[in-house]
Motif scaffolding. Sequence first.
Motif, PDB file in Angstrom:
ATOM      1  N   LEU A  55       0.765  -1.392  -0.154  1.00  0.00           N
ATOM      2  CA  LEU A  55      -0.080   0.045   0.188  1.00  0.00           C
ATOM      3  C   LEU A  55       0.879   1.276   0.067  1.00  0.00           C
ATOM      4  CD1 LEU A  55      -2.990  -0.785   2.495  1.00  0.00           C
ATOM      5  CD2 LEU A  55      -2.871  -0.619  -0.258  1.00  0.00           C
ATOM      6  N   GLU A  56       1.793   1.331   0.594  1.00  0.00           N
ATOM      7  CA  GLU A  56       2.946   2.305   0.850  1.00  0.00           C
ATOM      8  C   GLU A  56       3.443   2.760  -0.758  1.00  0.00           C
ATOM      9  OE1 GLU A  56       7.433   3.837   2.674  1.00  0.00           O
ATOM     10  OE2 GLU A  56       6.672   1.627   2.685  1.00  0.00           O
ATOM     11  N   LEU A  57       3.820   1.495  -1.440  1.00  0.00           N
ATOM     12  CA  LEU A  57       4.419   1.623  -2.763  1.00  0.00           C
ATOM     13  C   LEU A  57       3.330   2.061  -3.886  1.00  0.00           C
ATOM     14  CD1 LEU A  57       6.292  -1.561  -2.892  1.00  0.00           C
ATOM     15  CD2 LEU A  57       7.444   0.680  -2.696  1.00  0.00           C
ATOM     16  N   GLU A  58       1.909   1.562  -3.611  1.00  0.00           N
ATOM     17  CA  GLU A  58       1.110   2.017  -4.423  1.00  0.00           C
ATOM     18  C   GLU A  58       0.690   3.525  -4.311  1.00  0.00           C
ATOM     19  OE1 GLU A  58      -2.059  -0.880  -3.632  1.00  0.00           O
ATOM     20  OE2 GLU A  58      -1.544  -2.205  -5.282  1.00  0.00           O
ATOM     21  N   GLN A  59       0.614   3.761  -2.930  1.00  0.00           N
ATOM     22  CA  GLN A  59       0.003   5.294  -2.730  1.00  0.00           C
ATOM     23  C   GLN A  59       1.158   6.459  -3.499  1.00  0.00           C
ATOM     24  OE1 GLN A  59      -0.461   6.050   1.557  1.00  0.00           O
ATOM     25  NE2 GLN A  59      -1.428   8.125   0.867  1.00  0.00           N
ATOM     26  N   GLU A  60       2.501   5.938  -3.072  1.00  0.00           N
ATOM     27  CA  GLU A  60       3.603   6.704  -3.553  1.00  0.00           C
ATOM     28  C   GLU A  60       3.431   6.779  -5.088  1.00  0.00           C
ATOM     29  OE1 GLU A  60       6.610   9.547  -3.849  1.00  0.00           O
ATOM     30  OE2 GLU A  60       5.299   8.696  -2.215  1.00  0.00           O
ATOM     31  N   TYR A  61       3.098   5.619  -5.855  1.00  0.00           N
ATOM     32  CA  TYR A  61       3.151   5.600  -7.376  1.00  0.00           C
ATOM     33  C   TYR A  61       1.978   6.424  -7.847  1.00  0.00           C
ATOM     34  CZ  TYR A  61       3.136   3.966 -12.103  1.00  0.00           C
ATOM     35  OH  TYR A  61       3.092   3.651 -13.405  1.00  0.00           O
ATOM     36  N   LEU A  95      -7.779   3.098  -1.781  1.00  0.00           N
ATOM     37  CA  LEU A  95      -7.000   2.111  -2.180  1.00  0.00           C
ATOM     38  C   LEU A  95      -7.298   0.787  -1.328  1.00  0.00           C
ATOM     39  CD1 LEU A  95      -3.732   4.158  -2.061  1.00  0.00           C
ATOM     40  CD2 LEU A  95      -4.849   3.380  -4.073  1.00  0.00           C
ATOM     41  N   THR A  96      -7.772   0.840   0.031  1.00  0.00           N
ATOM     42  CA  THR A  96      -8.076  -0.281   0.569  1.00  0.00           C
ATOM     43  C   THR A  96      -9.457  -1.151  -0.171  1.00  0.00           C
ATOM     44  OG1 THR A  96      -7.154   0.443   2.679  1.00  0.00           O
ATOM     45  CG2 THR A  96      -8.535  -1.396   2.804  1.00  0.00           C
ATOM     46  N   ARG A  97     -10.467  -0.361  -0.162  1.00  0.00           N
ATOM     47  CA  ARG A  97     -11.495  -0.908  -1.314  1.00  0.00           C
ATOM     48  C   ARG A  97     -11.132  -1.415  -2.328  1.00  0.00           C
ATOM     49  NH1 ARG A  97     -14.157   3.602   1.353  1.00  0.00           N
ATOM     50  NH2 ARG A  97     -13.739   5.108  -0.651  1.00  0.00           N
ATOM     51  N   THR A  98     -10.226  -0.649  -3.066  1.00  0.00           N
ATOM     52  CA  THR A  98      -9.899  -1.131  -4.531  1.00  0.00           C
ATOM     53  C   THR A  98      -9.011  -2.402  -4.187  1.00  0.00           C
ATOM     54  OG1 THR A  98      -9.818   1.183  -5.090  1.00  0.00           O
ATOM     55  CG2 THR A  98      -8.551  -0.268  -6.563  1.00  0.00           C
ATOM     56  N   TYR A  99      -8.085  -2.378  -3.351  1.00  0.00           N
ATOM     57  CA  TYR A  99      -7.186  -3.810  -3.254  1.00  0.00           C
ATOM     58  C   TYR A  99      -8.280  -4.931  -2.908  1.00  0.00           C
ATOM     59  CZ  TYR A  99      -3.912  -7.063  -1.443  1.00  0.00           C
ATOM     60  OH  TYR A  99      -3.206  -8.026  -1.174  1.00  0.00           O
TER      61      TYR A  99
END
Length: 192
Positions: A55-61, A95-99
């Motif tokens: 999630l950290e990587l996705e949020q940064e991307y 992002l959590t819901r999407t994941y």
Amino acid sequence: MSAAPVDLHISYGVPASELSDAELEHQGNQAHATRHWVFLHGTAEQFRRHTERMLELEQEYLRRHPKRTWQGTGGADGDQLDLAELDVLAQVRFLTRTYATAVESLLARVPQPEHPPAEAPNVQERARELLRRYATAPDGRLHKLEAHQAAREIGLPPAAVADLYRADPPLLVTVGEYRQITAAGRARIEYA
């Protein structure tokens, strides 16, 4: 056949915000490539750490490249959703819901093992085997994920597991995140 990931001990290492674009993309690809294995075979700690890092990587991307993904473009309807404009909590929720939706979609494609119907003669023995696993666990209890996995390994259908909770008196009970054997459950093993 499942391939084991290269590194099960996800290291927080360099914060995602300090990675180069190439490093961020590489680590993001690796996190996604290992996700299925960690989900099915990793420990609870490995899964937790993997989730946090991914999630950290996705949020940064998304922060750096909001228009490269459907999340950043708003999807097919053309509405522009710029996650960078949302507060951190809203981004995490989105992002959590999407994941979670993506994981559910993947799991729906995993073939489920066939188990005999609840009427099969060995269901009672399988139920006793599950009760034995509880009886030998510390304090006679298993975490709910361990309990689910144990029932699957034994081949006890979900309806038969539910019957253990609904029995009068109950053979298993729910205690927060744990499932625990009762005195009646222990008696069922002893008198079998």
